[in-house]
Design a protein around this motif. Structure first.
Motif, mmCIF file in Angstrom:
data_model
loop_
_atom_site.group_PDB
_atom_site.id
_atom_site.type_symbol
_atom_site.label_atom_id
_atom_site.label_comp_id
_atom_site.label_asym_id
_atom_site.label_seq_id
_atom_site.Cartn_x
_atom_site.Cartn_y
_atom_site.Cartn_z
ATOM 1 N N ASP A 240 -5.766 -7.552 0.910
ATOM 2 C CA ASP A 240 -6.292 -6.467 -0.313
ATOM 3 C C ASP A 240 -5.145 -5.675 -0.658
ATOM 4 N N TYR A 241 -4.178 -5.481 -0.157
ATOM 5 C CA TYR A 241 -3.018 -4.543 -0.308
ATOM 6 C C TYR A 241 -2.546 -5.045 -1.643
ATOM 7 N N ALA A 242 -2.043 -6.511 -1.569
ATOM 8 C CA ALA A 242 -1.357 -7.184 -2.817
ATOM 9 C C ALA A 242 -2.315 -7.090 -3.990
ATOM 10 N N VAL A 243 -3.604 -7.111 -3.681
ATOM 11 C CA VAL A 243 -4.614 -7.078 -5.101
ATOM 12 C C VAL A 243 -4.629 -5.673 -5.410
ATOM 13 N N PHE A 244 -4.853 -4.591 -4.622
ATOM 14 C CA PHE A 244 -4.632 -3.182 -4.954
ATOM 15 C C PHE A 244 -3.670 -2.944 -5.625
ATOM 16 N N LYS A 245 -2.368 -3.351 -5.258
ATOM 17 C CA LYS A 245 -1.093 -2.985 -6.165
ATOM 18 C C LYS A 245 -1.180 -3.563 -7.635
ATOM 19 N N LYS A 246 -1.749 -4.785 -7.556
ATOM 20 C CA LYS A 246 -1.660 -5.510 -8.863
ATOM 21 C C LYS A 246 -2.684 -4.810 -9.887
ATOM 22 N N PHE A 247 -3.825 -4.293 -9.329
ATOM 23 C CA PHE A 247 -5.066 -3.736 -10.111
ATOM 24 C C PHE A 247 -4.448 -2.282 -10.401
ATOM 25 N N THR A 248 -3.898 -1.514 -9.585
ATOM 26 C CA THR A 248 -3.683 0.042 -9.889
ATOM 27 C C THR A 248 -2.336 0.222 -10.368
ATOM 28 N N LYS A 249 -1.432 -0.947 -10.540
ATOM 29 C CA LYS A 249 -0.058 -1.052 -10.713
ATOM 30 C C LYS A 249 0.733 0.287 -10.035
ATOM 31 N N GLN A 250 0.224 0.715 -8.783
ATOM 32 C CA GLN A 250 0.946 1.809 -8.144
ATOM 33 C C GLN A 250 1.960 1.179 -7.256
ATOM 34 N N ASP A 251 3.177 2.035 -7.265
ATOM 35 C CA ASP A 251 4.239 1.480 -6.469
ATOM 36 C C ASP A 251 4.067 2.379 -4.922
ATOM 37 N N ILE A 252 3.417 1.683 -4.110
ATOM 38 C CA ILE A 252 3.259 2.144 -2.597
ATOM 39 C C ILE A 252 3.656 1.076 -1.865
ATOM 40 N N ARG A 253 4.086 1.645 -0.594
ATOM 41 C CA ARG A 253 4.524 0.686 0.608
ATOM 42 C C ARG A 253 3.336 0.381 1.309
ATOM 43 N N PHE A 254 3.629 -0.648 1.873
ATOM 44 C CA PHE A 254 2.263 -1.266 2.740
ATOM 45 C C PHE A 254 1.952 -0.324 4.065
ATOM 46 N N VAL A 255 3.055 0.062 4.701
ATOM 47 C CA VAL A 255 2.918 1.060 5.688
ATOM 48 C C VAL A 255 2.089 2.130 5.412
ATOM 49 N N ASP A 256 2.314 2.698 4.358
ATOM 50 C CA ASP A 256 1.646 3.756 3.782
ATOM 51 C C ASP A 256 0.334 3.682 3.261
ATOM 52 N N PHE A 257 0.001 2.775 2.673
ATOM 53 C CA PHE A 257 -1.241 2.307 2.495
ATOM 54 C C PHE A 257 -2.188 1.847 3.628
ATOM 55 N N ILE A 258 -1.567 1.313 4.749
ATOM 56 C CA ILE A 258 -2.588 1.194 5.700
ATOM 57 C C ILE A 258 -2.799 2.507 6.626
ATOM 58 N N GLU A 259 -1.908 3.330 6.653
ATOM 59 C CA GLU A 259 -2.020 4.763 7.396
ATOM 60 C C GLU A 259 -2.989 5.583 6.632
ATOM 61 N N HIS A 260 -2.934 5.286 5.213
ATOM 62 C CA HIS A 260 -3.871 6.454 4.685
ATOM 63 C C HIS A 260 -4.682 5.652 3.811
ATOM 64 N N GLU A 261 -5.289 4.403 4.232
ATOM 65 C CA GLU A 261 -6.137 3.911 3.623
ATOM 66 C C GLU A 261 -7.373 4.347 2.882
ATOM 67 N N GLU A 262 -7.823 5.609 3.552
ATOM 68 C CA GLU A 262 -9.174 6.363 3.169
ATOM 69 C C GLU A 262 -8.693 6.872 1.703
ATOM 70 N N ASP A 263 -7.391 7.440 1.345
ATOM 71 C CA ASP A 263 -7.297 7.718 0.052
ATOM 72 C C ASP A 263 -7.204 6.868 -1.026
ATOM 73 N N TYR A 264 -7.502 5.515 -0.934
ATOM 74 C CA TYR A 264 -7.492 4.322 -1.840
ATOM 75 C C TYR A 264 -9.087 3.729 -1.895
ATOM 76 N N TRP A 265 -9.850 4.055 -1.024
ATOM 77 C CA TRP A 265 -11.269 3.553 -0.775
ATOM 78 C C TRP A 265 -11.795 3.584 -2.272
ATOM 79 N N THR A 266 -11.783 4.349 -3.228
ATOM 80 C CA THR A 266 -12.258 4.352 -4.495
ATOM 81 C C THR A 266 -11.862 3.069 -5.458
#
Length: 371
Positions: A240-266
């Motif tokens: 879902d990380y790859a889909v999230f990046k494509k959807f939001t066009k955010q430049d975010i690293r995978f490790v940061d995404f997993i560690e702070h996933e609650e920030d991206y629940w919306t």
């Protein structure tokens, strides 16, 4: 193992079984079966099939009052606990969000203790973790659990009841096998992580075999660092990380995404709800978002199906959907004439909880009726 245990284990696998078939499997005559079923009063229900000519056949099932099971699933997004009765009917439940501050042994223990303490008067407990579980110890990079011992940390022995600890994908595989009757199943748990399990049912009275496959950490390529410490894991390019990046066009690293996933629940919820209304334009958007993910997953799953000699894959998880299953099946079978796989979406949202409850019930029967 006592015949009473054999009877209950057989019913657990089949849900409902003819008395005549039970007599054949257990190897007893009708009068002995009558004696055994009388001993199991309170644990079983016996009903007759009507209408029929002559003596109606009897069917045996587990009684709803046979036991209560507490089933707890522990994932990156949430902890969910459910109490089921003997019929698998949900009696009560509780749910907690898992945040970044919970991602360590001590904090996770406190959250789980609060969860379990909400319930009382259950006969067996099962806990399923996102990660790898060996001999009751949990190793989960996504939850940041290292050599985590839930039996000791949660003082499960002090409850005085049977308990079982397995991974969430193993629980899904147990659910698939015990509800479908299939002796071999292969399941995929898809979301921000990617896990898989191959499950073999050997014999009713022996322990089933789980093969937990860290599919998300197979090397696929790329230069993205994974939370496991490696580079190029499948999860970095096909979760879902790859889909999230494509959807939001955010430049975010995978490790940061997993560690702070609650920030991206919306945003994750938005992605997963795109096709809720069934609109064709929404479906087109969804397919475009998942195009590269499907191509990568199909390559891996097609090869896995050949290695494991399976012709069906059941896909579960927060990121799964009927459309994803359909796209994967089409893509897998288009890659090679050697691939012939059906991919089915597991629409049961509480498959982890139901799977671990079934394993906990099996453990309860073995403990209570085996001697």
């Amino acid at each position: 193992m006592k015949n009473e245990a054999k009877i209950l284990l057989q019913i657990l696998r089949h849900k409902k079984i003819r008395r005549k078939e039970l007599e054949k499997i257990i190897g007893v005559n009708p009068s002995t079966m009558t004696y055994l079923l009388d001993k199991l009063q309170g644990y079983i229900d016996i009903e007759e099939e009507l209408p029929t000519i002559g003596k109606p056949p009897q069917f045996v099932s587990i009684s709803k009052n046979a036991w209560t099971i507490l089933a707890v699933s522990v994932g990156r997004e949430k902890i969910r606990a459910v109490v089921y009765n003997g019929k698998g009917e949900e009696l009560e439940s509780a749910e907690y969000r898992v945040k970044s501050e919970h991602l360590n042994n001590e904090a996770m223990s406190e959250l789980l203790k609060r969860t379990i303490e909400k319930f009382y008067d259950f006969d067996s407990v099962g806990i399923a973790f996102s990660g790898n579980v060996v001999d009751g110890k949990v190793e989960s990079r996504i939850l940041k659990l290292k050599n985590y011992d839930p039996v000791k940390s949660l003082k499960l022995k002090s409850l005085g009841i049977p308990y079982v600890i397995i991974s969430d994908v193993e629980a899904i595989a147990a659910y698939e096998s015990k509800t479908s009757g299939k002796e071999r199943v292969f399941v995929l748990n898809y979301g921000t992580g990617i896990g898989a399990c191959y499950y073999e049912y050997h014999a009713l009275f022996s322990r089933d075999e789980f093969k937990n496959i860290p599919l998300g950490h197979l090397y696929y390529g790329g230069n993205e660092k994974c939370y496991c410490g490696a580079v190029g894991c499948l999860e970095t390019v096909a979760s879902d990380y790859a889909v999230f990046k494509k959807f939001t066009k955010q430049d975010i690293r995978f490790v940061d995404f997993i560690e702070h996933e609650e920030d991206y629940w919306t945003e994750l919820k938005q992605i997963r709800n795109i096709t809720k209304n069934g609109d064709e334009s929404a479906i087109a958007i969804y397919r475009n978002l998942y195009k590269e993910v499907v191509e990568k997953l199909a390559y891996v799953l097609g090869n896995a199906s050949m290695l494991l000699e399976v012709d069906e894959i059941a896909i579960y998880g927060e990121g799964s959907s009927p459309l994803l299953a359909e796209a994967l099946e089409e893509k897998i079978n288009s890659l090679s004439p050697n691939f012939n796989v059906s991919v089915r979406h597991g629409s049961v949202s509480d498959a982890v909880e139901r799977g671990i409850s079934l394993e906990a019930a099996v453990n309860l029967v073995r403990r209570k009726f085996s001697k």
